[in-house]
Scaffold this active site. Structure first.
Site, PDB file in Angstrom:
ATOM      1  N   LEU A 179      -5.573 -10.461   5.357  1.00 12.90           N
ATOM      2  CA  LEU A 179      -6.334 -10.334   7.063  1.00 12.90           C
ATOM      3  C   LEU A 179      -7.738 -10.258   7.969  1.00 12.90           C
ATOM      4  O   LEU A 179      -8.703 -10.425   8.339  1.00 12.90           O
ATOM      5  CB  LEU A 179      -5.632  -8.192   7.207  1.00 12.90           C
ATOM      6  CG  LEU A 179      -4.885  -7.672   7.334  1.00 12.90           C
ATOM      7  CD1 LEU A 179      -4.952  -6.046   8.084  1.00 12.90           C
ATOM      8  CD2 LEU A 179      -3.910  -8.970   8.031  1.00 12.90           C
ATOM      9  N   TYR A 207     -16.828   2.940   6.407  1.00 17.51           N
ATOM     10  CA  TYR A 207     -15.217   2.748   6.758  1.00 17.51           C
ATOM     11  C   TYR A 207     -15.206   3.054   7.716  1.00 17.51           C
ATOM     12  O   TYR A 207     -13.802   2.934   9.193  1.00 17.51           O
ATOM     13  CB  TYR A 207     -15.174   2.852   5.909  1.00 17.51           C
ATOM     14  CG  TYR A 207     -13.419   3.976   5.450  1.00 17.51           C
ATOM     15  CD1 TYR A 207     -12.819   2.730   5.756  1.00 17.51           C
ATOM     16  CD2 TYR A 207     -12.972   5.311   6.232  1.00 17.51           C
ATOM     17  CE1 TYR A 207     -10.836   2.797   5.100  1.00 17.51           C
ATOM     18  CE2 TYR A 207     -11.721   5.282   6.403  1.00 17.51           C
ATOM     19  CZ  TYR A 207     -10.191   4.786   5.801  1.00 17.51           C
ATOM     20  OH  TYR A 207      -9.172   4.987   6.422  1.00 17.51           O
ATOM     21  N   LYS A 221     -12.925   1.619  11.382  1.00 17.76           N
ATOM     22  CA  LYS A 221     -11.866   2.069  11.430  1.00 17.76           C
ATOM     23  C   LYS A 221     -12.225   2.561  13.036  1.00 17.76           C
ATOM     24  O   LYS A 221     -11.122   1.721  13.895  1.00 17.76           O
ATOM     25  CB  LYS A 221     -10.756   3.211  11.008  1.00 17.76           C
ATOM     26  CG  LYS A 221     -11.221   2.420   9.076  1.00 17.76           C
ATOM     27  CD  LYS A 221      -9.522   1.914   9.088  1.00 17.76           C
ATOM     28  CE  LYS A 221      -8.544   2.315   9.976  1.00 17.76           C
ATOM     29  NZ  LYS A 221      -7.406   1.606   9.194  1.00 17.76           N
ATOM     30  N   TYR A 238      -2.676   2.175  11.960  1.00 11.73           N
ATOM     31  CA  TYR A 238      -2.587   4.062  11.913  1.00 11.73           C
ATOM     32  C   TYR A 238      -4.525   3.593  11.122  1.00 11.73           C
ATOM     33  O   TYR A 238      -5.284   2.953  11.291  1.00 11.73           O
ATOM     34  CB  TYR A 238      -2.653   3.614   9.915  1.00 11.73           C
ATOM     35  CG  TYR A 238      -1.075   4.392  10.034  1.00 11.73           C
ATOM     36  CD1 TYR A 238      -1.300   5.842  10.377  1.00 11.73           C
ATOM     37  CD2 TYR A 238      -0.586   3.237   9.783  1.00 11.73           C
ATOM     38  CE1 TYR A 238       1.190   5.518   9.915  1.00 11.73           C
ATOM     39  CE2 TYR A 238       1.054   3.123   9.761  1.00 11.73           C
ATOM     40  CZ  TYR A 238       1.531   4.060  10.070  1.00 11.73           C
ATOM     41  OH  TYR A 238       3.104   4.802  10.018  1.00 11.73           O
ATOM     42  N   GLY A 254       0.386  -1.342  -0.286  1.00 15.70           N
ATOM     43  CA  GLY A 254      -0.360  -0.059  -0.091  1.00 15.70           C
ATOM     44  C   GLY A 254       0.413   1.163  -0.258  1.00 15.70           C
ATOM     45  O   GLY A 254       2.249   1.238   0.292  1.00 15.70           O
ATOM     46  N   GLN A 255       0.525   2.086  -0.535  1.00 10.15           N
ATOM     47  CA  GLN A 255       1.063   3.853   0.139  1.00 10.15           C
ATOM     48  C   GLN A 255       1.601   3.697   1.348  1.00 10.15           C
ATOM     49  O   GLN A 255       2.804   4.528   1.092  1.00 10.15           O
ATOM     50  CB  GLN A 255       0.111   4.902  -0.824  1.00 10.15           C
ATOM     51  CG  GLN A 255      -1.163   5.435   0.077  1.00 10.15           C
ATOM     52  CD  GLN A 255      -1.885   6.315  -0.467  1.00 10.15           C
ATOM     53  OE1 GLN A 255      -1.283   7.033  -0.862  1.00 10.15           O
ATOM     54  NE2 GLN A 255      -3.184   6.505  -0.405  1.00 10.15           N
ATOM     55  N   THR A 306      -9.070  -0.009   2.515  1.00  4.05           N
ATOM     56  CA  THR A 306      -9.644   1.755   2.018  1.00  4.05           C
ATOM     57  C   THR A 306     -10.721   2.185   1.287  1.00  4.05           C
ATOM     58  O   THR A 306     -10.654   3.590   1.267  1.00  4.05           O
ATOM     59  CB  THR A 306      -8.164   2.300   2.186  1.00  4.05           C
ATOM     60  OG1 THR A 306      -7.809   1.336   0.471  1.00  4.05           O
ATOM     61  CG2 THR A 306      -6.927   1.916   2.904  1.00  4.05           C
ATOM     62  N   TRP A 332      -6.626  11.964   4.617  1.00  6.85           N
ATOM     63  CA  TRP A 332      -6.515  12.369   2.984  1.00  6.85           C
ATOM     64  C   TRP A 332      -4.551  12.287   2.599  1.00  6.85           C
ATOM     65  O   TRP A 332      -4.314  12.669   2.221  1.00  6.85           O
ATOM     66  CB  TRP A 332      -6.126  14.168   2.930  1.00  6.85           C
ATOM     67  CG  TRP A 332      -7.744  14.556   3.564  1.00  6.85           C
ATOM     68  CD1 TRP A 332      -8.634  13.864   4.080  1.00  6.85           C
ATOM     69  CD2 TRP A 332      -8.892  15.739   2.329  1.00  6.85           C
ATOM     70  NE1 TRP A 332      -9.438  14.584   4.361  1.00  6.85           N
ATOM     71  CE2 TRP A 332      -9.498  16.053   3.671  1.00  6.85           C
ATOM     72  CE3 TRP A 332      -7.805  16.610   2.218  1.00  6.85           C
ATOM     73  CZ2 TRP A 332     -10.626  17.300   3.041  1.00  6.85           C
ATOM     74  CZ3 TRP A 332      -8.673  17.745   1.081  1.00  6.85           C
ATOM     75  CH2 TRP A 332      -9.932  17.970   2.507  1.00  6.85           C
TER      76      TRP A 332
HETATM   77  N1  LIG Z   1      -5.555   6.726   1.895  1.00  7.43           N
HETATM   78  C1  LIG Z   1      -6.333   7.625   3.487  1.00  7.43           C
HETATM   79  O1  LIG Z   1      -6.806   8.849   2.768  1.00  7.43           O
HETATM   80  C2  LIG Z   1      -6.049   7.065   4.361  1.00  7.43           C
HETATM   81  C3  LIG Z   1      -7.079   8.110   5.604  1.00  7.43           C
HETATM   82  C4  LIG Z   1      -6.958   8.236   7.174  1.00  7.43           C
HETATM   83  C5  LIG Z   1      -6.121   7.125   7.230  1.00  7.43           C
HETATM   84  N2  LIG Z   1      -5.538   6.416   6.459  1.00  7.43           N
HETATM   85  C6  LIG Z   1      -4.973   5.035   6.127  1.00  7.43           C
HETATM   86  O2  LIG Z   1      -3.542   4.472   6.357  1.00  7.43           O
HETATM   87  C7  LIG Z   1      -3.295   3.135   6.803  1.00  7.43           C
HETATM   88  C8  LIG Z   1      -3.141   2.406   5.008  1.00  7.43           C
HETATM   89  O3  LIG Z   1      -3.744   3.573   4.024  1.00  7.43           O
HETATM   90  P1  LIG Z   1      -2.901   3.620   2.874  1.00  7.43           P
HETATM   91  O4  LIG Z   1      -3.158   5.149   2.600  1.00  7.43           O
HETATM   92  O5  LIG Z   1      -1.875   2.960   2.003  1.00  7.43           O
HETATM   93  O6  LIG Z   1      -4.394   3.257   2.015  1.00  7.43           O
HETATM   94  P2  LIG Z   1      -3.669   1.299   0.860  1.00  7.43           P
HETATM   95  O7  LIG Z   1      -2.276   2.158  -0.244  1.00  7.43           O
HETATM   96  O8  LIG Z   1      -4.911   1.134   0.412  1.00  7.43           O
HETATM   97  O9  LIG Z   1      -3.142   0.043   1.226  1.00  7.43           O
HETATM   98  C9  LIG Z   1      -3.894  -0.969   2.176  1.00  7.43           C
HETATM   99  C10 LIG Z   1      -3.130  -2.161   1.361  1.00  7.43           C
HETATM  100  O10 LIG Z   1      -3.187  -3.136   3.033  1.00  7.43           O
HETATM  101  C11 LIG Z   1      -4.198  -4.185   1.566  1.00  7.43           C
HETATM  102  N3  LIG Z   1      -4.490  -4.951   1.597  1.00  7.43           N
HETATM  103  C12 LIG Z   1      -6.384  -4.293   1.978  1.00  7.43           C
HETATM  104  N4  LIG Z   1      -6.780  -5.842   2.208  1.00  7.43           N
HETATM  105  C13 LIG Z   1      -5.955  -6.756   2.845  1.00  7.43           C
HETATM  106  C14 LIG Z   1      -6.302  -7.498   2.915  1.00  7.43           C
HETATM  107  N5  LIG Z   1      -7.708  -8.629   3.656  1.00  7.43           N
HETATM  108  N6  LIG Z   1      -5.457  -9.146   3.683  1.00  7.43           N
HETATM  109  C15 LIG Z   1      -3.799  -8.206   3.934  1.00  7.43           C
HETATM  110  N7  LIG Z   1      -4.225  -6.896   3.320  1.00  7.43           N
HETATM  111  C16 LIG Z   1      -4.911  -6.176   2.780  1.00  7.43           C
HETATM  112  C17 LIG Z   1      -4.377  -3.174   0.576  1.00  7.43           C
HETATM  113  O11 LIG Z   1      -3.833  -4.428  -0.590  1.00  7.43           O
HETATM  114  P3  LIG Z   1      -4.268  -4.542  -2.245  1.00  7.43           P
HETATM  115  O12 LIG Z   1      -3.726  -3.648  -2.341  1.00  7.43           O
HETATM  116  O13 LIG Z   1      -4.160  -5.752  -2.629  1.00  7.43           O
HETATM  117  O14 LIG Z   1      -5.567  -4.392  -1.684  1.00  7.43           O
HETATM  118  C18 LIG Z   1      -2.949  -2.567  -0.022  1.00  7.43           C
HETATM  119  O15 LIG Z   1      -1.669  -3.119  -0.079  1.00  7.43           O
HETATM  120  C19 LIG Z   1      -4.688   2.546   6.596  1.00  7.43           C
HETATM  121  O16 LIG Z   1      -4.845   1.742   8.321  1.00  7.43           O
HETATM  122  C20 LIG Z   1      -5.785   3.374   6.658  1.00  7.43           C
HETATM  123  O17 LIG Z   1      -6.860   3.313   6.532  1.00  7.43           O
HETATM  124  C21 LIG Z   1      -5.861   6.511   5.227  1.00  7.43           C
END
Ligand SMILES: NC(=O)c1ccc[n+]([C@@H]2O[C@H](COP(=O)([O-])OP(=O)(O)OC[C@H]3O[C@@H](n4cnc5c(N)ncnc54)[C@H](OP(=O)(O)O)[C@@H]3O)[C@@H](O)[C@H]2O)c1
Length: 303
Positions: free
Chosen positions: A40, A128, A132, A102, A14-15, A65, A153
């Protein structure tokens, strides 16, 4: 713990996961798990993988996400965002490991006028956010050594995010309509991962005292506030080189003109004062973080 801790990064593709791999690369022995190596949604697999890896530090950047999709798949979101983090907390407690997790600004309903603090009552508007919040509570119930960072964001050089979507649309369209009544703090995955490293290093080196004095929930975002529309305008102002000089017109619209399945909060700006007071860490203003990510994208595309 040895001088070279074992660090398990969950959600490594993920990012945030990708940036954590970079920021922790010299911090110890890294074990990176993507969805293929650890699902997960399967709690037994989570337990088994954690016991097998025997990490000193678990960095959980994995999450369900897909904010809109979660409205029709709330159980899937709960499994990944709430049940799995609870299992991770149990396993971390059992092994004496540190769990870093997170969470999101979407735990709040957006109805406050100023920045949200950690003691404000959450009231998620969508599935969502509810999942969380349940994840935070599951970790807090277990206790042990943990850090929950609520961020907002998130965007960065990799994976799907608002910045990369804007750059794609900017190449395809002459004008865009972007929501102008939701305010938050865009936070780069680079800033988030670097700040996480600083806090974890200090915490494990004993700089902040015993674990029970620093374990807890903290807001961790870039500083400042902007609407999605303002963020898009800043992206296009900075992205001229990336878009071969093109600059699409960005027109503000209210959320009511952009209907999506999940409701979003109007104000999800988080106060970072607790993080600064406890750890002395502050992330950059969102504008300079955007500059850094754009420079990185330009450097990468010139390679
Ligand atoms: N993005 C935002 O704007 C944002 C805002 C606030 C908080 N956050 C939090 O920040 C954290 C990191 O988010 P991010 O932006 O890096 O999200 P992301 O780029 O969507 O990465 C999330 C990762 O989790 C993986 N994932 C999803 N379902 C899964 C499963 N069943 N088993 C194992 N892995 C799984 C995804 O794999 P796939 O790619 O294969 O689906 C992806 O690699 C998260 O806790 C998110 O809730 C994000």
């Amino acid at each position: 713990m040895s001088n070279r801790p074992r660090i398990l990064i969950v959600g490594s593709a993920g990012q945030v996961g990708r940036e954590l791999q970079r920021s922790f690369s010299d911090a110890g022995e890294i074990v990176a798990c993507d969805r293929k190596s650890l699902d997960l949604a399967a709690p037994d697999q989570v337990r088994e993988t954690l016991r097998g890896a025997a990490p000193d530090i678990i960095l959980n950047a994995a999450a369900y996400t897909a904010v809109d999709r979660a409205e029709t798949e709330p159980d899937a979101a709960m499994a990944v965002n709430a049940t799995a983090p609870g299992v991770m907390a149990e396993e971390a407690l059992r092994a004496g490991a540190l769990l870093v997790h997170y969470s999101t600004d979407y735990v709040f309903d957006g109805k406050k006028s100023g920045p949200w603090v950690e003691t404000d009552s959450p009231n998620p508007l969508n599935a969502y956010g509810a999942s969380k919040l349940a994840g935070e509570q599951a970790i807090q119930r277990v206790g042990g050594k943990y850090l929950i960072f609520r961020t907002s964001w998130v965007y960065g050089p990799h994976s799907n995010n608002f910045l990369r979507t804007m750059l794609r649309l900017g190449r395809e369209r002459d004008s865009l309509k972007i929501v102008d009544d939701q305010f938050g703090a865009p936070t780069s995955s680079i800033e988030l991962a670097n700040a996480t490293r600083t806090v974890v290093d200090g915490a494990l080196a004993g700089q902040f005292g015993a674990a029970d004095t620093w374990s807890g929930l903290y807001h961790m975002t870039c500083s400042g506030r902007v609407s999605w529309c303002g963020f898009a305008q800043a992206i296009f102002a900075r992205a001229q080189a990336h878009l071969d000089g093109r600059k699409p017109e960005v027109n503000p619209i209210p959320s009511s003109e952009y209907p999506v399945p999940a409701m979003r909060p109007n104000n999800s700006v988080l106060s970072n004062e607790k993080l600064f007071a406890r750890f002395g860490v502050r992330l950059s203003p969102w504008e300079s973080a955007l500059n850094e990510v754009m420079s990185k994208l330009e450097k990468d595309s010139a390679k």
